[in-house]
Write a protein that holds these residues in place. Structure first.
Motif, PDB file in Angstrom:
ATOM      1  N   UNK A 294      51.282  97.227 -22.204  1.00 31.87           N
ATOM      2  CA  UNK A 294      50.953  96.720 -20.874  1.00 31.87           C
ATOM      3  C   UNK A 294      50.377  97.829 -19.999  1.00 31.87           C
ATOM      4  N   UNK A 295      50.641  99.076 -20.398  1.00 36.41           N
ATOM      5  CA  UNK A 295      50.165 100.228 -19.633  1.00 36.41           C
ATOM      6  C   UNK A 295      49.571 101.275 -20.577  1.00 36.41           C
ATOM      7  N   UNK A 296      48.549 101.983 -20.081  1.00 34.13           N
ATOM      8  CA  UNK A 296      47.961 103.096 -20.826  1.00 34.13           C
ATOM      9  C   UNK A 296      47.938 104.308 -19.904  1.00 34.13           C
ATOM     10  N   UNK A 297      48.576 105.391 -20.324  1.00 37.39           N
ATOM     11  CA  UNK A 297      48.492 106.652 -19.600  1.00 37.39           C
ATOM     12  C   UNK A 297      47.348 107.446 -20.228  1.00 37.39           C
ATOM     13  N   UNK A 298      46.366 107.844 -19.420  1.00 41.86           N
ATOM     14  CA  UNK A 298      45.162 108.462 -19.981  1.00 41.86           C
ATOM     15  C   UNK A 298      44.651 109.599 -19.112  1.00 41.86           C
ATOM     16  N   UNK A 299      43.947 110.525 -19.750  1.00 43.64           N
ATOM     17  CA  UNK A 299      43.255 111.595 -19.034  1.00 43.64           C
ATOM     18  C   UNK A 299      41.831 111.157 -18.731  1.00 43.64           C
ATOM     19  N   UNK A 300      41.070 112.007 -18.045  1.00 41.64           N
ATOM     20  CA  UNK A 300      39.731 111.618 -17.610  1.00 41.64           C
ATOM     21  C   UNK A 300      38.751 111.397 -18.747  1.00 41.64           C
ATOM     22  N   UNK A 301      38.982 111.988 -19.911  1.00 42.24           N
ATOM     23  CA  UNK A 301      38.113 111.717 -21.052  1.00 42.24           C
ATOM     24  C   UNK A 301      38.106 110.230 -21.339  1.00 42.24           C
ATOM     25  N   UNK A 302      39.296 109.632 -21.275  1.00 40.44           N
ATOM     26  CA  UNK A 302      39.406 108.198 -21.515  1.00 40.44           C
ATOM     27  C   UNK A 302      38.757 107.401 -20.398  1.00 40.44           C
ATOM     28  N   UNK A 303      38.739 107.965 -19.197  1.00 36.63           N
ATOM     29  CA  UNK A 303      38.138 107.254 -18.059  1.00 36.63           C
ATOM     30  C   UNK A 303      36.670 106.972 -18.307  1.00 36.63           C
ATOM     31  N   UNK A 304      35.986 107.883 -18.986  1.00 38.77           N
ATOM     32  CA  UNK A 304      34.570 107.682 -19.274  1.00 38.77           C
ATOM     33  C   UNK A 304      34.338 107.066 -20.643  1.00 38.77           C
TER      34      UNK A 304
END
Length: 447
Positions: A294-304
């Motif tokens: 239900x949730x994903x914790x991600x860094x900015x690499x994943x943001x793009x």
């Protein structure tokens, strides 16, 4: 403009109908005709604007299905983004009665198996990360010398991640009479030499919008007020009912910490950052698509690099160190006209960064959690504005006192006090009216 107004092959129309695409986005409406005309193109538009189908639809429209050779090459700077493009392309290809071979070449996959398959047949459309595509081209296994279209997607991210030199090598292996398409959220100056080298008299289209982030996104700002952020985020999740929420953090260490905390508190949480091995990342992405998290914790690499359908909420654990990533983080939700909510946690030291974001016409709505719900709260600048108002008032009063002291008469103290009180009452009325208008406006926008 509806997709049925484009003159497209029946199987493409069928594929668009299958995924519920009826009306073209502004990017698609403006750029698809240009791509179909055969011109080189630089398309600049905000994230989530429909760029993927903007180049996929013309590629399939111009594809010669019966010719067994590579006709289009598409590069993406991350495995996740390449896989997303591949899935969109496969969905269209599957609607064709003639077999269309679409392949996805990314790092972390079985290279030898890919080479073995290339010995028997070449794909029609190649999608992948620059490194793996170039490896296959360099070894002579992937024949791209007859391709007619080359797409560089997310060009600014390709540049930021240091892949532009590899894309350059791929481009040098392609024929000269090639349609070159570059899509990006921004076109940085450092990208210009590459564009000048390969693009011939390109059409440069910048799709500007009134807001940097989608109009369908509620962009909230919540003060941490010195609270522990782990506990605060947990409280926020209790008030949300997300389909899927992405929580962005600034470091891998913070991702590990927050993931452990939320998991220990019973939330179904995935974790994605640069230290996750490719095979593990692929497994996690499949679980995400199967709604196991239900949730994903991600860094900015994943943001793009991640484009997941159904992201209903985004939480910024902190404002990104590179402010340009803010738009890409928030842009994970509110896609394709769907509603989304972005929540950014901030503290007083973040004010300068927030002001910089506001200069980009990004509007924040201040919120707080009270009585088990999100409620509107005062603007974070209210204390500063009050101090400025008081400072201005005090200067005026000093002048008034000086003026009165020149000619002292009985009762002058009472008159000065009355003038001071009256001035303050007027100022207070003005402030209350302004506050009332702001609150009414905020309510109208909420509903």
């Amino acid at each position: 403009m509806k997709f049925t107004e484009f003159t497209l092959k029946p199987y493409i129309q069928e594929a668009l109908k299958e995924i519920g695409f009826v009306t073209a986005t502004e990017v698609q409406e403006r750029l698809i005709p240009i791509v179909l005309s055969g011109r080189d193109l630089v398309g600049e538009s905000k994230t989530g604007s429909g760029k993927t189908h903007t180049f996929l639809i013309p590629i399939f429209q111009q594809l010669q299905e019966e010719v067994e050779q590579v006709q289009a090459v598409i590069t993406a700077p991350s495995r996740e983004l390449a896989t997303q493009i591949y899935q969109a392309a496969r969905q269209i290809a599957m609607c064709s009665s003639t077999e269309i071979r679409v392949v996805n070449y990314v790092g972390g996959t079985d290279k030898q198996r890919q080479i073995d398959k290339l010995q028997t047949s070449q794909p029609h459309i190649v999608i992948g990360t620059p490194g793996r595509i170039y490896d296959l081209v360099k070894s002579g296994d992937l024949a791209i010398h007859k391709a007619t279209t080359f797409v560089v997607d997310e060009a600014d991210m390709t540049l930021d991640m240091g892949f532009l030199e590899t894309v350059d090598r791929i481009a040098s292996s392609l024929p000269k009479n090639l349609q070159f398409l570059v899509f990006s959220a921004t076109i940085p100056q450092k990208l210009q030499p590459f564009l000048k080298k390969y693009l011939t008299n390109p059409v440069i289209e910048q799709i500007k919008t009134q807001t940097v982030i989608s109009d369908t996104i509620d962009n909230w700002l919540i003060s941490t007020k010195g609270r522990d952020k782990n506990a605060l985020i947990l409280d926020i999740t209790k008030l949300m009912q997300p389909y899927l929420a992405m929580i962005f953090v600034n470091t891998k260490t913070r991702a590990d910490e927050l993931h452990s905390y939320l998991s220990a508190n019973g939330l179904r949480v995935a974790k994605i950052h640069g230290d996750i091995p490719p095979r593990e990342r692929k497994r996690i992405m499949n679980q995400v698509k199967n709604l196991e998290f239900e949730y994903i914790v991600a860094t900015d690499l994943a943001a793009r690099g991640i484009d997941i359908e159904g992201v209903s909420h985004v939480i910024n654990d902190a404002i990104p160190q590179d402010l340009s990533f803010f738009v890409h983080r928030v842009g994970r939700t509110g896609r394709n006209g769907l509603a989304g909510t972005a929540i950014t946690l901030y503290q007083p030291s973040d004010d300068a960064d927030i002001r910089e974001l506001e200069k980009l016409n990004i509007r924040f709505v201040p919120k707080m959690m009270k009585d088990g719900e999100f409620q509107d709260t005062y603007d974070r600048d209210r204390r500063v504005n009050r101090e400025k108002s008081r400072e201005k008032l005090d200067l005026e009063m000093i002048g008034l006192v000086k003026k009165k002291k020149k000619k002292i008469k009985p009762g002058y103290k009472k008159k000065i006090q009355w003038a001071v009180d009256e001035k303050r009452r007027k100022t207070k009325r003005i402030e209350n009216r302004a506050k009332g208008r702001a609150e009414r406006k905020a309510k109208r926008q909420t509903f």
